[in-house]
Design an enzyme around this catalytic site. Structure first.
Site, PDB file in Angstrom:
ATOM      1  N   LYS A 131       0.852  -1.158  -0.101  1.00 37.79           N
ATOM      2  CA  LYS A 131      -0.068  -0.050   0.249  1.00 37.79           C
ATOM      3  C   LYS A 131       0.972   1.181   0.020  1.00 37.79           C
ATOM      4  O   LYS A 131       0.481   2.135  -0.826  1.00 37.79           O
ATOM      5  CB  LYS A 131      -1.092   0.038   1.322  1.00 37.79           C
ATOM      6  CG  LYS A 131      -2.037  -1.138   0.949  1.00 37.79           C
ATOM      7  CD  LYS A 131      -2.688  -1.300   2.409  1.00 37.79           C
ATOM      8  CE  LYS A 131      -3.667  -2.311   2.396  1.00 37.79           C
ATOM      9  NZ  LYS A 131      -4.493  -2.500   3.580  1.00 37.79           N
ATOM     10  N   GLN A 146      -4.222  -1.508   9.923  1.00 38.51           N
ATOM     11  CA  GLN A 146      -4.308  -2.628   9.430  1.00 38.51           C
ATOM     12  C   GLN A 146      -4.820  -3.832  10.322  1.00 38.51           C
ATOM     13  O   GLN A 146      -4.333  -3.888  11.353  1.00 38.51           O
ATOM     14  CB  GLN A 146      -2.809  -2.921   9.005  1.00 38.51           C
ATOM     15  CG  GLN A 146      -2.638  -4.373   8.136  1.00 38.51           C
ATOM     16  CD  GLN A 146      -3.270  -4.164   6.808  1.00 38.51           C
ATOM     17  OE1 GLN A 146      -3.487  -3.468   6.004  1.00 38.51           O
ATOM     18  NE2 GLN A 146      -3.833  -5.440   6.227  1.00 38.51           N
ATOM     19  N   ASP A 168     -10.561   3.227   4.575  1.00 41.93           N
ATOM     20  CA  ASP A 168     -11.070   2.022   4.688  1.00 41.93           C
ATOM     21  C   ASP A 168     -12.682   1.781   4.385  1.00 41.93           C
ATOM     22  O   ASP A 168     -13.080   0.793   3.768  1.00 41.93           O
ATOM     23  CB  ASP A 168     -10.737   1.216   5.614  1.00 41.93           C
ATOM     24  CG  ASP A 168      -9.532   0.414   5.752  1.00 41.93           C
ATOM     25  OD1 ASP A 168      -9.013  -0.193   4.650  1.00 41.93           O
ATOM     26  OD2 ASP A 168      -8.865   0.014   6.915  1.00 41.93           O
TER      27      ASP A 168
HETATM   28  N1  GUN Z   1      -6.888  -6.588   6.688  1.00 42.63           N
HETATM   29  C1  GUN Z   1      -7.351  -7.256   5.601  1.00 42.63           C
HETATM   30  N2  GUN Z   1      -8.066  -6.300   4.529  1.00 42.63           N
HETATM   31  C2  GUN Z   1      -7.917  -5.046   5.204  1.00 42.63           C
HETATM   32  C3  GUN Z   1      -8.380  -3.877   4.637  1.00 42.63           C
HETATM   33  O1  GUN Z   1      -8.826  -3.785   3.659  1.00 42.63           O
HETATM   34  N3  GUN Z   1      -7.852  -2.826   5.359  1.00 42.63           N
HETATM   35  C4  GUN Z   1      -7.467  -3.008   6.816  1.00 42.63           C
HETATM   36  N4  GUN Z   1      -7.300  -1.747   7.514  1.00 42.63           N
HETATM   37  N5  GUN Z   1      -6.991  -4.116   7.136  1.00 42.63           N
HETATM   38  C5  GUN Z   1      -7.458  -5.037   6.407  1.00 42.63           C
END
Ligand code: GUN
Length: 283
Positions: free
Chosen positions: A53, A97, A120
C-alpha cells in the site's frame, strides 16, 4: 500479463487508475494528500500488505507515514494515536491494518477514526451512507475495486443474478449493498451466501456473476459454476508461501466467460481504491 482472453487483468486496470491519480495529484498546488498506516505487531501478511500500500502511495504522490506499534499496545494508547492523527492537518487518511491483537476491540478502533479520514470505509457512518446510497461517504476498497473492475471490462450487472459467497464486513456485506443500488453500474439481483447456506452449489450455479470471498482455498469448483458465468475471486489464501484463491482456477476457467486470477485480479484494485479514497478524503 495474462495471455488468456478469459483472464481479467486486475494489474493492468489498477495501473491505469494509478496513472490517472498520479496526474490529478501532480496538478495540485500546495501540500500532497497524506495517508497514515497503523501497523501493529509482526504479522508477516499485514507487514506485506502495508508495504504494498505504501509503494502505491509513493507511485502516485501520496505522502505516507507508517506507525509501527508493539503487539502489546493497550487500547487506550492506540486510541490516543488515532486521536492525534484525527487532528493532524497533514493527514487525510488513516488505515489501521487488521487483524488487531486480542486486547483491542476492533469495533472501538474503527469507530474512533474520523469518518472523513476513514479511507477503509469501515466506519459505521460510511457503511450507513453506503447502504442509503449516499455518494459523499468513503466506500470499502475491495468492493469498490470489484465494481471498477466489472466496469472496466464492460460486464453488465443491470438485472443480472449476482451471487456473493462470504458475508464479511470488509467484502461481502458492503459489496452486496453496492450491487443492489439503483445505478446503471449495479442494479443486480444479489444473493449473499455464507457458511450456513443450504445447497451452496445450487445457489452459486444461478449466478451470472459469482463473487467469492470465503478464505477457503480452491473450494469453488467447476460443478458450482454456470456455463459462461463471470467469476471474481476475492480469496487470498497463503499456502506454503504461495497465494491461491477460493476458486479452483484450472477447472473453473473452462466454464467461465471471464475470471480473475489470484494474484493479479482483485488485489491490485483494492490498493488502487485505497489511493483513490485518500484523494477523495483530501478533496
Ligand atoms: N486486513 C485485511 N484487509 C484489510 C483492509 O482492507 N483494511 C485494513 N485496514 N485491514 C485489512
Amino acid at each position: 500479463m495474462p495471455q488468456n482472453k478469459k483472464i481479467i487483468d486486475g494489474r493492468a486496470v489498477a495501473s491505469e487508475i494509478r496513472l490517472k491519480l498520479k496526474d490529478k495529484i501532480a496538478q495540485l498546488s500546495g501540500r500532497r494528500p497524506g495517508l497514515a498506516f497503523i501497523l501493529i505487531g509482526n504479522d508477516e501478511a499485514s507487514k506485506a500488505y502495508v508495504r504494498m500500500k505504501k509503494k502505491g502511495c509513493e507511485e502516485v504522490g501520496i505522502t505516507s507515514h507508517v506507525l509501527h506499534l508493539s503487539e502489546k499496545i493497550s487500547e487506550r494508547e492506540l486510541l490516543a494515536e488515532i486521536d492525534h492523527l484525527n487532528s493532524s492537518e497533514n493527514i487525510d487518511g488513516i488505515l489501521v491494518q487488521q487483524p488487531l491483537p486480542k486486547q483491542i476491540h476492533t469495533d472501538k478502533i474503527v469507530e474512533a477514526i474520523d469518518p472523513k479520514k476513514d479511507v477503509d470505509g469501515f466506519h459505521p457512518l460510511n457503511i450507513g451512507k453506503l447502504l442509503l446510497g449516499h455518494t459523499d461517504g468513503l466506500v470499502p476498497c475491495t468492493p469498490l475495486g470489484i465494481i471498477k473492475l466489472l466496469r472496466a471490462y464492460k460486464i453488465q450487472t443491470d438485472g443480472k443474478e449476482v451471487v456473493i459467497v462470504g458475508r464479511s464486513n470488509i467484502v461481502g456485506k458492503p459489496l452486496a449493498a453496492l450491487l443492489c443500488q439503483k445505478q446503471p453500474w449495479a442494479n443486480s439481483t444479489v444473493t449473499l451466501a455464507h457458511s450456513h447456506t443450504e445447497n451452496l452449489a445450487e445457489v452459486t450455479k444461478r449466478a451470472d456473476i459469482l463473487i467469492t470471498a470465503l478464505g477457503s482455498p480452491g473450494s469453488i469448483t467447476a460443478g458450482m459454476v454456470k456455463d459462461g458465468a463471470v467469476v471474481i475471486d476475492v480469496g487470498i489464501n497463503r499456502t506454503m508461501n504461495t497465494l491461491i484463491g477460493d476458486v479452483a482456477f484450472a477447472e473453473v476457467i473452462e466454464k467461465a466467460s471471464l475470471i480473475t486470477p489470484v494474484p493479479g485480479g482483485v488485489g491490485p484494485m483494492t490498493i488502487a481504491m485505497l489511493l483513490s479514497n485518500t484523494l477523495k478524503a483530501f478533496s
